[in-house]
Write an enzyme that holds these catalytic residues in place. Structure first.
Site, PDB file in Angstrom:
ATOM      1  CE  LYS A 158      -4.484 -44.593 -36.737  1.00 24.55           C
ATOM      2  NZ  LYS A 158      -3.080 -44.878 -36.493  1.00 24.55           N
TER       3      LYS A 158
HETATM    4  N1  PMP Z   1       1.924 -41.272 -36.057  1.00 22.49           N
HETATM    5  C1  PMP Z   1       1.458 -42.337 -36.727  1.00 22.49           C
HETATM    6  C2  PMP Z   1       1.938 -42.576 -38.127  1.00 22.49           C
HETATM    7  C3  PMP Z   1       0.554 -43.212 -36.101  1.00 22.49           C
HETATM    8  O1  PMP Z   1       0.091 -44.283 -36.756  1.00 22.49           O
HETATM    9  C4  PMP Z   1       0.151 -42.971 -34.765  1.00 22.49           C
HETATM   10  C5  PMP Z   1      -0.792 -43.922 -34.084  1.00 22.49           C
HETATM   11  N2  PMP Z   1      -2.120 -43.585 -34.282  1.00 22.49           N
HETATM   12  C6  PMP Z   1       0.656 -41.834 -34.115  1.00 22.49           C
HETATM   13  C7  PMP Z   1       1.546 -41.002 -34.790  1.00 22.49           C
HETATM   14  C8  PMP Z   1       0.215 -41.482 -32.727  1.00 22.49           C
HETATM   15  O2  PMP Z   1      -1.126 -41.061 -32.749  1.00 22.49           O
HETATM   16  P1  PMP Z   1      -2.078 -41.298 -31.490  1.00 22.49           P
HETATM   17  O3  PMP Z   1      -1.377 -40.720 -30.324  1.00 22.49           O
HETATM   18  O4  PMP Z   1      -3.322 -40.543 -31.839  1.00 22.49           O
HETATM   19  O5  PMP Z   1      -2.287 -42.750 -31.365  1.00 22.49           O
END
Ligand code: PMP
Length: 313
Positions: A158
């Protein structure tokens, strides 16, 4: 936004309203930061805060920080401990969102490098209810923006700079009265939502794009794969998905820390299945909600307490 509460900033626990950075901060100019979104779910029956997969979120944050060549003096365990203490200090008896931000804190502009710069981490906690209403299916639009390729920017972590694309896509979709955007890769295959991973169901098989389809390695995605296999005995196939396969799917849903498990009812104004929440999506939603809040009312075949950090506030 309310600025009540406490933050962890520059190595100390301070009032959130006093947690500030200068206008020359490198990350503010260049997006040289990595962040996380972590949920603490309030279990009112047990009077407990339940943080979901805390350590894994910090492991992902530190992978992003490492790519940005940060030297942070904390391990994932240290950051988990700091977070539990901070959530206790904030004292919210409701669902919270925890946002750690590791960033290039050096106050220096016109400097395009990652090395020899100061780094820091700030953690904030805010009360946070539903990001998307999960009780009904949402309407999605295929974005005219493409998901950045890993050859342009690392996509499995991220990194703040990546989110300009997510925000352009979500803004385009919401401005056209859709709820969420689905982003394609440069080759036209499906990547993910603006802040969610994507799954489709066809003939009782669950299909989701792979790590090399430029999607974030979502912690909810990983959890749903395990829950679908262990609880529902479903086969999960990680492979490329063509755009029109989504129109032909029995069910499509999105997963994310903020969005939980969200059913997609229409895509580009075409109904998916019968347009209602599909039965497998519904099952996964119920199992996921019960797991993340540490609720035992639904009987499960496996034990998921390994994913939970629970404590009294
Ligand atoms: N894709 C993106 C671009 C995101 O920002 C997120 C949110 N963190 C997710 C997928 C889902 O990730 P997670 O399940 O770890 O929150």
């Amino acid at each position: 936004m309310s600025v009540q509460g406490m933050a962890f900033h520059q190595g100390n626990k301070i009032l959130l309203k006093d947690a500030k950075v200068g206008v020359m901060t490198h990350a503010l100019h260049y997006g040289t930061a990595a962040f996380e979104g972590i949920r603490g779910n309030w279990n009112s029956d047990k009077n407990e805060m339940v943080i979901f997969r805390l350590q894994e979120h910090y492991e992902r944050l530190l992978r992003g920080a490492n790519i940005l060549r940060m030297n942070l003096p904390y391990s994932a365990e240290d950051l988990s401990e700091i977070t539990v203490d901070l959530v206790k200090s904030n004292g919210y008896k409701e669902d919270v969102y925890i946002r750690p931000l590791a960033y290039k804190s050096h106050e220096l502009v016109a400097n395009l490098k990652l090395h020899e710069l100061d780094d820091d981490i700030t953690i904030i906690v805010i009360p946070f209810g539903a990001y998307i209403d999960n009780d009904k299916p949402i309407n999605c639009q295929t974005s005219s923006w493409r998901r950045p390729e890993d050859t342009m920017m690392p996509t499995g972590v991220k990194l703040s700079g990546l989110y300009t694309t997510s925000i352009l896509a979500k803004t385009e979709a919401v401005s056209a009265n859709f709820d969420e955007a689905i982003l394609l890769n440069f080759d036209g295959t499906v990547s993910e939502g603006s802040g969610e991973n994507l799954f489709m169901i066809k003939n009782n098989e669950i299909i989701t794009p792979t790590e090399t389809d430029n999607c974030l390695l979502g912690i909810t995605r990983d959890s749903i794969i395990e829950i679908a296999q262990k609880e529902l005995g479903l086969k999960v196939n990680e492979r490329k998905i063509h755009r029109s396969e989504l129109y032909l799917a029995d069910e499509v849903f999105l997963t994310g820390t903020a969005a939980h498990v969200t059913s997609v009812g229409t895509l580009d104004s075409r109904k998916i299945g019968n347009g209602n929440i599909g039965s497998i999506t519904k099952n996964l939603q119920e199992l996921y909600f019960s797991i993340v809040i540490g609720n035992d009312s639904i009987k499960k075949k496996s034990d998921y307490t390994k994913w939970l950090t629970s404590f009294n506030v």
